[in-house]
Design a protein around this motif. Structure first.
Motif, PDB file in Angstrom:
ATOM      1  N   ALA A 109       1.497  -1.666   0.214  1.00 30.01           N
ATOM      2  CA  ALA A 109      -0.203  -0.101  -0.251  1.00 30.01           C
ATOM      3  C   ALA A 109       0.297   1.034   0.388  1.00 30.01           C
ATOM      4  N   ASP A 110       0.408   2.453  -0.498  1.00 29.44           N
ATOM      5  CA  ASP A 110       1.226   3.588  -0.762  1.00 29.44           C
ATOM      6  C   ASP A 110       1.282   4.069   1.073  1.00 29.44           C
ATOM      7  N   ILE A 111       0.009   4.098   1.545  1.00 29.22           N
ATOM      8  CA  ILE A 111      -0.079   4.511   3.253  1.00 29.22           C
ATOM      9  C   ILE A 111      -0.512   3.252   3.524  1.00 29.22           C
ATOM     10  N   ARG A 112      -0.545   3.399   5.089  1.00 26.34           N
ATOM     11  CA  ARG A 112      -0.497   1.928   6.151  1.00 26.34           C
ATOM     12  C   ARG A 112      -1.346   2.909   7.138  1.00 26.34           C
ATOM     13  N   LEU A 113      -2.438   2.352   7.626  1.00 26.09           N
ATOM     14  CA  LEU A 113      -3.791   2.758   8.480  1.00 26.09           C
ATOM     15  C   LEU A 113      -3.873   1.466   9.152  1.00 26.09           C
ATOM     16  N   LEU A 149      15.980  -5.930   7.722  1.00 24.73           N
ATOM     17  CA  LEU A 149      16.919  -7.824   7.744  1.00 24.73           C
ATOM     18  C   LEU A 149      16.052  -8.403   9.500  1.00 24.73           C
ATOM     19  N   GLU A 150      15.939  -7.784  10.165  1.00 22.42           N
ATOM     20  CA  GLU A 150      15.781  -7.785  11.614  1.00 22.42           C
ATOM     21  C   GLU A 150      14.733  -8.428  12.143  1.00 22.42           C
ATOM     22  N   LEU A 151      13.769  -7.752  11.223  1.00 16.38           N
ATOM     23  CA  LEU A 151      12.535  -8.445  11.328  1.00 16.38           C
ATOM     24  C   LEU A 151      11.940  -9.887  10.841  1.00 16.38           C
ATOM     25  N   ILE A 152      12.758  -9.614   9.321  1.00 12.39           N
ATOM     26  CA  ILE A 152      13.106 -10.964   8.371  1.00 12.39           C
ATOM     27  C   ILE A 152      13.102 -12.063   9.032  1.00 12.39           C
ATOM     28  N   TRP A 153      14.363 -11.854   9.802  1.00  8.77           N
ATOM     29  CA  TRP A 153      15.066 -13.121  10.529  1.00  8.77           C
ATOM     30  C   TRP A 153      14.364 -13.627  11.570  1.00  8.77           C
ATOM     31  N   SER A 154      13.269 -12.519  11.965  1.00  8.87           N
ATOM     32  CA  SER A 154      13.290 -13.317  13.455  1.00  8.87           C
ATOM     33  C   SER A 154      11.934 -13.340  13.170  1.00  8.87           C
ATOM     34  N   GLY A 155      10.721 -13.353  12.816  1.00 10.40           N
ATOM     35  CA  GLY A 155       9.860 -13.479  12.627  1.00 10.40           C
ATOM     36  C   GLY A 155       8.906 -12.596  13.631  1.00 10.40           C
ATOM     37  N   ARG A 156       9.253 -12.361  14.215  1.00  8.15           N
ATOM     38  CA  ARG A 156       8.885 -11.686  15.333  1.00  8.15           C
ATOM     39  C   ARG A 156       7.425 -11.529  15.495  1.00  8.15           C
ATOM     40  N   VAL A 157       6.397 -11.223  16.197  1.00  6.42           N
ATOM     41  CA  VAL A 157       5.086 -10.697  15.934  1.00  6.42           C
ATOM     42  C   VAL A 157       5.577  -9.147  17.040  1.00  6.42           C
ATOM     43  N   PHE A 158       5.142  -8.039  16.351  1.00  6.29           N
ATOM     44  CA  PHE A 158       4.718  -7.029  17.028  1.00  6.29           C
ATOM     45  C   PHE A 158       3.457  -5.841  16.931  1.00  6.29           C
ATOM     46  N   ASP A 159       3.464  -5.071  18.119  1.00  9.58           N
ATOM     47  CA  ASP A 159       2.301  -4.563  17.426  1.00  9.58           C
ATOM     48  C   ASP A 159       2.427  -3.144  17.227  1.00  9.58           C
ATOM     49  N   ALA A 160       1.037  -2.923  16.934  1.00 11.03           N
ATOM     50  CA  ALA A 160       1.060  -1.672  16.724  1.00 11.03           C
ATOM     51  C   ALA A 160       1.530   0.084  17.076  1.00 11.03           C
ATOM     52  N   GLN A 161       1.460  -0.241  18.625  1.00  8.42           N
ATOM     53  CA  GLN A 161       2.017   0.798  18.834  1.00  8.42           C
ATOM     54  C   GLN A 161       3.661   1.510  18.177  1.00  8.42           C
ATOM     55  N   GLU A 162       4.688   0.075  18.256  1.00  9.99           N
ATOM     56  CA  GLU A 162       5.663  -0.223  17.502  1.00  9.99           C
ATOM     57  C   GLU A 162       5.630  -0.241  16.424  1.00  9.99           C
ATOM     58  N   ALA A 163       5.180  -0.349  15.031  1.00  8.84           N
ATOM     59  CA  ALA A 163       5.146  -0.189  13.629  1.00  8.84           C
ATOM     60  C   ALA A 163       4.806   1.324  13.681  1.00  8.84           C
ATOM     61  N   LEU A 164       4.349   1.721  14.675  1.00  6.30           N
ATOM     62  CA  LEU A 164       4.260   3.400  14.474  1.00  6.30           C
ATOM     63  C   LEU A 164       5.938   4.198  14.729  1.00  6.30           C
ATOM     64  N   GLY A 165       5.855   3.414  15.427  1.00  3.02           N
ATOM     65  CA  GLY A 165       6.955   4.239  16.218  1.00  3.02           C
ATOM     66  C   GLY A 165       8.285   3.751  14.863  1.00  3.02           C
ATOM     67  N   MET A 166       8.078   2.939  13.975  1.00  4.43           N
ATOM     68  CA  MET A 166       9.313   2.471  13.079  1.00  4.43           C
ATOM     69  C   MET A 166       9.271   2.781  11.520  1.00  4.43           C
ATOM     70  N   GLY A 167       7.971   3.646  11.514  1.00  6.53           N
ATOM     71  CA  GLY A 167       7.596   4.079  10.301  1.00  6.53           C
ATOM     72  C   GLY A 167       6.586   3.654   9.745  1.00  6.53           C
ATOM     73  N   TYR A 168       6.301   2.077  10.068  1.00  2.88           N
ATOM     74  CA  TYR A 168       5.810   1.255   9.011  1.00  2.88           C
ATOM     75  C   TYR A 168       4.368   2.015   8.733  1.00  2.88           C
ATOM     76  N   VAL A 169       3.382   1.763   9.845  1.00  3.12           N
ATOM     77  CA  VAL A 169       2.109   2.528   9.551  1.00  3.12           C
ATOM     78  C   VAL A 169       1.795   3.760  10.055  1.00  3.12           C
ATOM     79  N   SER A 170       0.975   5.284   9.160  1.00  2.00           N
ATOM     80  CA  SER A 170       0.857   6.401   9.282  1.00  2.00           C
ATOM     81  C   SER A 170       0.351   6.957  10.506  1.00  2.00           C
TER      82      SER A 170
END
Length: 250
Positions: A109-113, A149-170
């Motif tokens: 997607a262009d933008i993730r909410l 690479l960290e996310l791909i190699w670990s396969g770990r699950v992370f929450d929405a707040q972390e996704a926002l902090g890393m810029g994955y969601v807007s």
């Protein structure tokens, strides 16, 4: 729309997804697209149960490598290939879990909410697999190579707040208001000048792949087209007259 399986996709679902993108691309009355999941999940990616029975997208017991070499090319990859030609805003409204190929689908997607209850994970490694649906292309461009690479190699699950902090969601919206808030967010693009928005999207994506001098040339070509629309006259008039613009170009 398979809420009973957390929207894990099937070949039929993927074919319908591509058809919907193409229909939206050709319909001038469609100004933007929101993709979301039915029920409590966004998308769980491949249906692990079907894959284990050899009935899924990968069809791992279909035969030798030569027979399986196009398992993704003809079943999953038509989605990102269709989106490569889709100039309108394409927004992922991530209402719940987006894991494995489901996260790849969100990354297109262009933008993730995201709902504040959403969660994410590049779960391929847990199945002994690699990101097959575009994650190796999209994710480093969103969060940077090291984080991807960290996310791909670990396969770990992370929450929405972390996704926002890393810029994955807007943006994060409360779960109870999520659908309404996502629609309100996208309405600003729906109500905008369609030609300028579509040209700007094409320009931004192409500029990621070319040298600066060519990117500037592409900007000139896009500007030339935008300047030829009625909207390019309406915008300044509305500004001077202190009123909302009435965009008419398609």
């Amino acid at each position: 729309n398979r809420p009973e399986r957390m929207n894990a996709f099937t070949p039929v679902m993927l074919g319908e997804w591509v058809a919907a993108i193409e229909q939206a691309r050709q319909d001038d009355d469609v100004r933007a697209v929101i993709v979301t999941g039915a029920g409590r999940a966004f998308c769980a990616g491949m249906d692990v149960g079907r894959e284990a029975r050899g009935e899924g997208v990968l069809r791992t017991n279909e035969g030798d490598a030569a027979r399986r070499r196009n398992s993704l090319r003809y079943r999953v990859h038509p989605v990102p290939r269709a989106l490569a030609l889709f100039d309108k805003p394409y927004i992922a409204a991530i209402n719940g879990a987006a894991v494995g190929a489901g996260m790849d689908m969100a990354s297109m997607a262009d933008i993730r909410l995201a709902s504040d209850k959403a969660r994410f994970g590049m779960a391929y490694v847990r199945m002994g697999l690699v990101p097959g649906d575009g994650g190796g292309y999209y994710l480093p461009r969103i969060v940077g190579l090291s984080k991807a690479l960290e996310l791909i190699w670990s396969g770990r699950v992370f929450d929405a707040q972390e996704a926002l902090g890393m810029g994955y969601v807007s943006y994060l919206f409360p779960e109870a208001e999520f659908t309404q808030r996502a629609r309100e967010f996208v309405k600003q693009f729906v109500d905008g000048p369609a030609v300028a928005i579509q040209l700007a999207k094409r320009l931004a994506y192409r500029s990621l792949e070319v040298p600066q001098d060519l990117a500037l040339d592409l900007a000139q070509y896009a500007m030339f087209i935008a300047q030829s629309t009625d909207d390019a006259l309406e915008g300044p008039r509305a500004f001077v007259e202190k009123r909302p613009p009435r965009w008419t170009s398609h």
